[in-house]
Write an enzyme that holds these catalytic residues in place. Structure first.
Site, short mmCIF file in Angstrom:
data_model
loop_
_atom_site.label_atom_id
_atom_site.label_comp_id
_atom_site.label_asym_id
_atom_site.label_seq_id
_atom_site.Cartn_x
_atom_site.Cartn_y
_atom_site.Cartn_z
CD GLU A 158 -4.00 5.45 -1.94
OE1 GLU A 158 -3.83 5.17 -0.74
OE2 GLU A 158 -3.42 6.39 -2.50
CE LYS B 63 -18.93 -0.53 2.67
NZ LYS B 63 -18.63 -1.21 1.39
#
Length: 682
Positions: free
Chosen positions: A44, A126
């Site tokens: 988000e 990552k």
């Protein structure tokens, strides 16, 4: 001529909506980076940041210096000593689709002659942990710090020393004079599960996910606690480097060199050439994700050639030569049981979805924000619906859709309130704004409570001994009605409150007393004038110098202040026209709140104004922070790296590679004494 806040583009987006988006992102950054208590999923946050970047790209005239796109993160906590990063620790831009990866490759074409599709990339998983900087001096671990806001981090040296896979001494005969290793500290899943099991056995609070556990462990004030936590480092790059020996010329080779001298590097790092190989690595690491034994949330793709990295350079908060291609956020379905409406400091009415509890990405979720009435309409959501929620390493998820075929016959429409759920004042929605607001002002208990929470917050009056629960008790017992009442509290009064012993009461009073010595900008921000954020408060203080001048300023005079338009000027004027506000401010001053008036010194023929300056080496008469503040007071831009755009290099003792580079580029070099003489500080 329309007001700036009322200006809109062809899609109908207004500047005011853009500013609201910025404010939302600032709040999310504070909770994520400073409190380690994220409010929304990474997905988000990334979506909102991407939306903001796109809007600012379309409207560069709307970009402001305090926009979240212009910085890296949030400021460090006060509990640790602060460390200034000589080279800023920037974050990475994100890609969420193959098309956005294509855009990343395409943007390189403006800066290099090589075809980006033929370049070699160093590809890494990552890691979902905490970025750190570890400095080795003559091969010995000397200092470690968190990334913080990218410029300043927290000194966590004692805690880093407890992590078993981090060498205290480099495995080499002729180590560099200074080597800064940058990497990610994280907690493997097995260690995380064992940590939570032990906590349950002891009846202690468990961690929501491995990232929160890693962050909490690194920020322990007692290193003995950190030593008991199963933390791991994986290095991903090099910052400061001072040595007679040259580093390898590719990123991949540098990582292998780090590995050879004892620094841990991730085993999944690969080289890839061209778009198809990059996508293949992304797909491969995503497939391995469940079996890696540690959390990852995407792939990091970096141009391998260091020379090309330097040509590509940086934008304000990230390098042009690297990108994080993030995995899709995890999604689950659940049922919307009800909607509650909360009232914020400025009266904003926010609908909160109450969900059937569901386990998503490692956390049980039962609440989600619905933002505003427009979002409810856009989703077409009703009570009883089966909804799709998306979560990425966070506590509060995003509702992204409705499963229409599962809508029950007894589904109930969500009725947005026309009266405040707290004080029953009318709820209105101003044209052009998405937010509906309670008109009760300080008559509304919810707004008073939120105003008090804002007043004591870190960036306002910074009263760290007065938290949300204490404010709620004080209001419930009607001991506090305005911010000024906080400064009238007595020890015996606080002692009568729940969970408030003698020491806690004294700590709260000490914090309140300490807060009396503040700055004009902090005080203005703490007053909670709508749309007067930190930057605007600082601009007002710099322009008018004292509170009396601000109170007396006319509508027209206020608009002479940087970033103050008609709407903000009108709100400031109205604030001072309200007798209650004036009474509270005067009451605060009478309780002993004070600050030094802002004094602006104009220097004729200022040789430093507008110049780009870099500091290097050890200063003997000023600290690094003092020198930086002094330069900024002269209108300088202080940079962390030397380039052809650098105007001055200030070289202290033991100046290293920056001095060499400055001499090669013909940058004017000043000694510390020459710098002090130039500023007239001797």
């Amino acid at each position: 001529m329309p007001l700036l806040s009322q200006m809109q583009d062809q899609s109908g987006t207004t500047f005011a909506q853009l500013e609201a988006l910025r404010q939302k992102l600032r709040e999310y950054e504070y909770y994520y980076h400073v409190l380690d208590n994220p409010l929304v999923p990474d997905a988000e946050y990334d979506r909102l940041m991407n939306e903001l970047k796109n809007l600012e790209w379309q409207h560069p005239e709307w970009i402001t210096a305090d926009s979240p796109t212009q910085r890296v993160g949030a400021k460090p906590l006060d509990g640790f000593a602060q460390v200034t990063h000589e080279i800023p620790m920037l974050s990475l831009d994100n890609a969420f689709s193959d098309e956005e990866l294509d855009g990343f490759l395409r943007r390189m074409e403006s800066y290099i002659t090589e075809d980006p599709h033929t370049l070699a990339f160093c590809c890494e998983p990552k890691l979902d942990g905490l970025a750190v900087s570890i400095l080795y001096v003559d091969g010995v671990l000397n200092q470690a710090a968190t990334r913080g806001d990218g410029s300043t981090g927290e000194d966590i040296t004692s805690n880093i020393r407890t992590i078993r896979n981090i060498p205290l001494k480099l495995n080499m005969d002729n180590p560099p004079a200074r080597l800064e290793v940058r990497g990610e500290v994280f907690m493997p899943q097995k260690g995380f599960e064992a940590l939570n099991e032990r906590a349950l056995e002891k009846g202690e609070k468990t961690f929501a996910n491995p990232r929160n556990a890693a962050a909490g462990s690194l920020r322990q004030l007692d290193p003995k606690i950190t030593r008991q936590r199963p933390l791991v480092l994986n290095a991903y790059g090099i910052g400061v480097y001072e040595s007679d020996d040259e580093l390898p010329v590719t990123h991949f080779e540098r990582l292998q060199w780090l590995k050879s001298i004892g620094i841990p590097v991730n085993n999944e790092i690969r080289l890839a050439t061209g778009r198809e190989q990059l996508l293949a690595f992304y797909a491969d690491i995503q497939a391995k994700r469940p079996t890696l034994g540690y959390d990852i949330d995407g792939a990091v793709l970096k141009v391998n050639d260091i020379g090309l990295q330097e040509q590509l350079g940086f934008i304000s908060r990230s390098p042009r030569w690297a990108i994080a291609y993030k995995f899709p956020a995890q999604e689950e379905m659940t049922v919307l049981n009800d909607v509650e409406f909360q009232v914020g400091r400025t009266g904003a009415i926010t609908p909160v979805a109450k969900l059937e509890p569901v386990f998503v990405a490692g956390v049980t979720v039962s609440n989600a924000t619905l933002h505003n009435g427009d979002e409810i309409e856009r989703l077409g959501i009703v009570i009883g619906d089966t909804v799709i929620i998306r979560r990425a390493g966070d506590v509060i998820p995003q509702i992204v859709g409705v499963v229409m075929e599962r809508r029950p016959e007894n589904a109930k429409k969500i009725e947005f309130p026309t009266a405040c759920p707290v004080c029953e004042s009318a709820v209105v929605r101003v044209e052009g704004e998405a937010v509906a607001r309670c008109t009760g002002g300080l008559f509304c208990g919810a707004q008073r409570k939120e105003a008090l929470k804002h007043f004591v917050s870190r960036k306002a009056m910074d009263i760290d001994g007065v938290g949300e629960k204490l404010i709620e008790q004080l209001m419930e017992r009607e001991l506090v009605h305005t911010p000024a009442d906080l400064f009238k509290l007595e020890h015996t009064t606080l002692m009568r409150l729940e969970r408030m012993g003698g020491k806690s009461a004294q700590n709260a009073l000490n914090s309140i007393e300490k807060a009396k010595n503040t700055t004009l900008a902090r005080f203005l921000f703490a007053l909670g004038i709508r749309d007067v954020g930190e930057a605007t408060a600082q601009n007002l203080a710099n322009h008018f110098h004292n509170l009396d001048a601000i109170r007396a300023a006319t509508f027209e005079q206020l608009q002479e202040v940087q970033d103050v338009g008609e709407v903000v000027a009108n709100r400031i004027v109205r604030f001072w026209q309200e007798p209650h506000n004036v009474t509270v401010v005067e009451d605060l001053i009478s309780q002993g709140i004070h600050w030094q008036d802002v004094v602006q010194v104009e220097i004729a023929d200022n040789p430093l104004k507008g110049k780009s300056v870099v500091l290097t080496g050890t200063l003997t008469q000023l600290t690094r922070d003092q020198a930086k503040a002094l330069l900024q007071s002269f209108g300088c831009k202080v940079s962390g790296s030397v380039s052809s755009k650098t105007d001055y290099l200030i070289a202290g003792e033991k100046a290293g590679s920056k001095l060499t580079k400055a001499q090669e580029l013909g940058v004017k070099v000043l000694t510390e004494q020459e710098f002090i003489a130039l500023t007239g500080e001797n």
